[in-house]
Design an enzyme around this catalytic site. Structure first.
Site, PDB file in Angstrom:
ATOM      1  N   ASP A 130      57.523  66.450 -56.268  1.00 23.00           N
ATOM      2  CA  ASP A 130      57.951  67.795 -56.635  1.00 23.00           C
ATOM      3  C   ASP A 130      56.780  68.647 -57.102  1.00 23.00           C
ATOM      4  OD1 ASP A 130      57.604  66.254 -58.910  1.00 23.00           O
ATOM      5  OD2 ASP A 130      59.723  66.226 -59.440  1.00 23.00           O
TER       6      ASP A 130
ATOM      7  N   ASP B   8      68.321  63.733 -68.524  1.00 25.00           N
ATOM      8  CA  ASP B   8      69.614  64.150 -67.962  1.00 25.00           C
ATOM      9  C   ASP B   8      69.928  63.432 -66.651  1.00 25.00           C
ATOM     10  OD1 ASP B   8      67.879  65.325 -66.171  1.00 25.00           O
ATOM     11  OD2 ASP B   8      68.523  67.396 -66.550  1.00 25.00           O
TER      12      ASP B   8
ATOM     13  N   HIS C 276      67.949  63.116 -63.952  1.00 23.24           N
ATOM     14  CA  HIS C 276      67.345  63.589 -62.697  1.00 23.24           C
ATOM     15  C   HIS C 276      66.290  62.601 -62.204  1.00 23.24           C
ATOM     16  CE1 HIS C 276      64.260  65.930 -65.317  1.00 23.24           C
ATOM     17  NE2 HIS C 276      63.564  65.014 -64.700  1.00 23.24           N
TER      18      HIS C 276
ATOM     19  N   GLU D 135      68.382  67.986 -60.432  1.00 27.88           N
ATOM     20  CA  GLU D 135      69.110  68.112 -61.686  1.00 27.88           C
ATOM     21  C   GLU D 135      70.593  67.787 -61.477  1.00 27.88           C
ATOM     22  OE1 GLU D 135      67.417  68.228 -64.237  1.00 27.88           O
ATOM     23  OE2 GLU D 135      66.085  69.953 -64.446  1.00 27.88           O
TER      24      GLU D 135
HETATM   25  C1  F6R Z   1      58.045  64.299 -61.917  1.00 23.59           C
HETATM   26  C2  F6R Z   1      59.394  63.821 -61.699  1.00 23.59           C
HETATM   27  C3  F6R Z   1      60.370  63.776 -62.815  1.00 23.59           C
HETATM   28  C4  F6R Z   1      59.923  62.872 -63.947  1.00 23.59           C
HETATM   29  C5  F6R Z   1      60.967  62.869 -65.066  1.00 23.59           C
HETATM   30  C6  F6R Z   1      60.567  61.994 -66.222  1.00 23.59           C
HETATM   31  O1  F6R Z   1      57.324  64.267 -60.703  1.00 23.59           O
HETATM   32  O2  F6R Z   1      59.697  63.474 -60.623  1.00 23.59           O
HETATM   33  O3  F6R Z   1      61.600  63.314 -62.328  1.00 23.59           O
HETATM   34  O4  F6R Z   1      59.739  61.581 -63.463  1.00 23.59           O
HETATM   35  O5  F6R Z   1      61.154  64.179 -65.512  1.00 23.59           O
HETATM   36  O6  F6R Z   1      59.423  62.536 -66.825  1.00 23.59           O
HETATM   37  P1  F6R Z   1      58.595  61.682 -67.874  1.00 23.59           P
HETATM   38  O7  F6R Z   1      58.074  60.515 -67.148  1.00 23.59           O
HETATM   39  O8  F6R Z   1      57.497  62.611 -68.319  1.00 23.59           O
HETATM   40  O9  F6R Z   1      59.549  61.315 -68.962  1.00 23.59           O
END
Ligand code: F6R
Length: 261
Positions: free
Chosen positions: A67, A136, A138, A143
């Protein structure tokens, strides 16, 4: 789905790095899927260490990011293209042009998303996809409410995700972009092996839904229950709400030596 509970992120990193090392030994031109955020950092550090020790080479591999924020300037340090270079790809021997991400600065967003899907398909698909999970539920930036069949597209970040990520933007919510481009759940599901890592009590609810909940767009990561080869690695805190934690521990302890990740 295989659930592996480990004491900490370093133990998790060793197991994931073993899987990446084995993949690249068997298939040096493998396609890796890379997540940003805090969760995979220990994995990237371990892979960098192994690369420096000539235990693994990324020279012939390719990588696709999950992303990207929309509208962050090319040189912004939190632009995921820059983050992944700082945290991982700029520290190993992968070719810079072999690393791709969705173009969050493209003028024609739908065309940029289609081009990204085409690039992943043209590379033969992702062999091993590293994932984190949001509080959440994702994965990538899909989301709650995301179509379980979605493809790369623009999404609006939830307030919760923006709050979670404000730590990367001087704790200033206003600086966190409102939109992103993200691989869809359908895109992620085409990867051959999904490897999700999560640590900390703040991930416990999301991990509970991912592993033991009903498949639902409200907890997007639950789509992984339909994947034939998904591995989830967590620490004790992230596993704290799992009903069958003892069973997962026993399963891993008694796993036959010939069975790989
Ligand atoms: C980022 C991504 C997100 C993160 C998620 C957890 O490329 O794909 O899904 O993996 O927001 O973020 P952290 O690891 O910072 O808790």
């Amino acid at each position: 789905m295989e659930l592996i509970i480990q004491p900490d992120d370093r133990a998790i990193a060793t197991i994931v790095a073993d899987a990446v090392t084995t993949l690249l030994a068997d298939k040096p031109d493998a396609v890796l899927g890379l997540a940003t955020g805090s969760s995979p950092l220990a994995v990237y550090d371990e892979l960098v260490r192994r690369n420096e020790a000539s235990e693994v080479s990324f020279a012939r591999s390719r990588a696709f990011m999950l992303d990207e924020y929309v509208g962050l300037a090319a040189e912004h340090p939190q632009r995921y293209r820059n983050v992944i270079e700082t945290e991982f790809t700029g520290r190993v021997d992968i070719r810079a042009e072999a690393v791709q991400g969705p173009d969050g600065l493209g003028e024609d967003i739908p065309a940029a998303c289609r081009a990204y899907e085409d690039a992943i398909a043209a590379a033969g698909g992702v062999d091993l996809q590293i994932l984190g999970i949001g509080t959440d539920g994702h994965i990538a930036f899909n989301e709650p409410g995301s179509s379980l069949a979605s493809r790369t597209r623009i999404k609006t970040l939830t307030r919760q995700t923006r709050l979670d990520n404000a730590r990367f933007f001087d704790d200033d919510l206003e600086q966190v972009p409102t939109h992103c481009l993200t691989q869809g759940l359908g895109t992620i599901m085409t990867a051959k092996h999904l490897v999700l890592v999560a640590t900390g009590a703040h991930k416990a609810e999301a991990i509970h839904h991912l592993v033991e909940g009903s498949v639902s767009a409200m907890w997007p990561a639950t789509i992984m229950q339909h994947h034939p080869h998904a591995t989830v690695l967590v620490d004790g805190a992230a596993a704290s709400r799992l009903q069958l934690a003892d069973y997962y521990r026993e399963t891993y302890e008694t796993k036959p030596a010939w069975q790989s990740l």
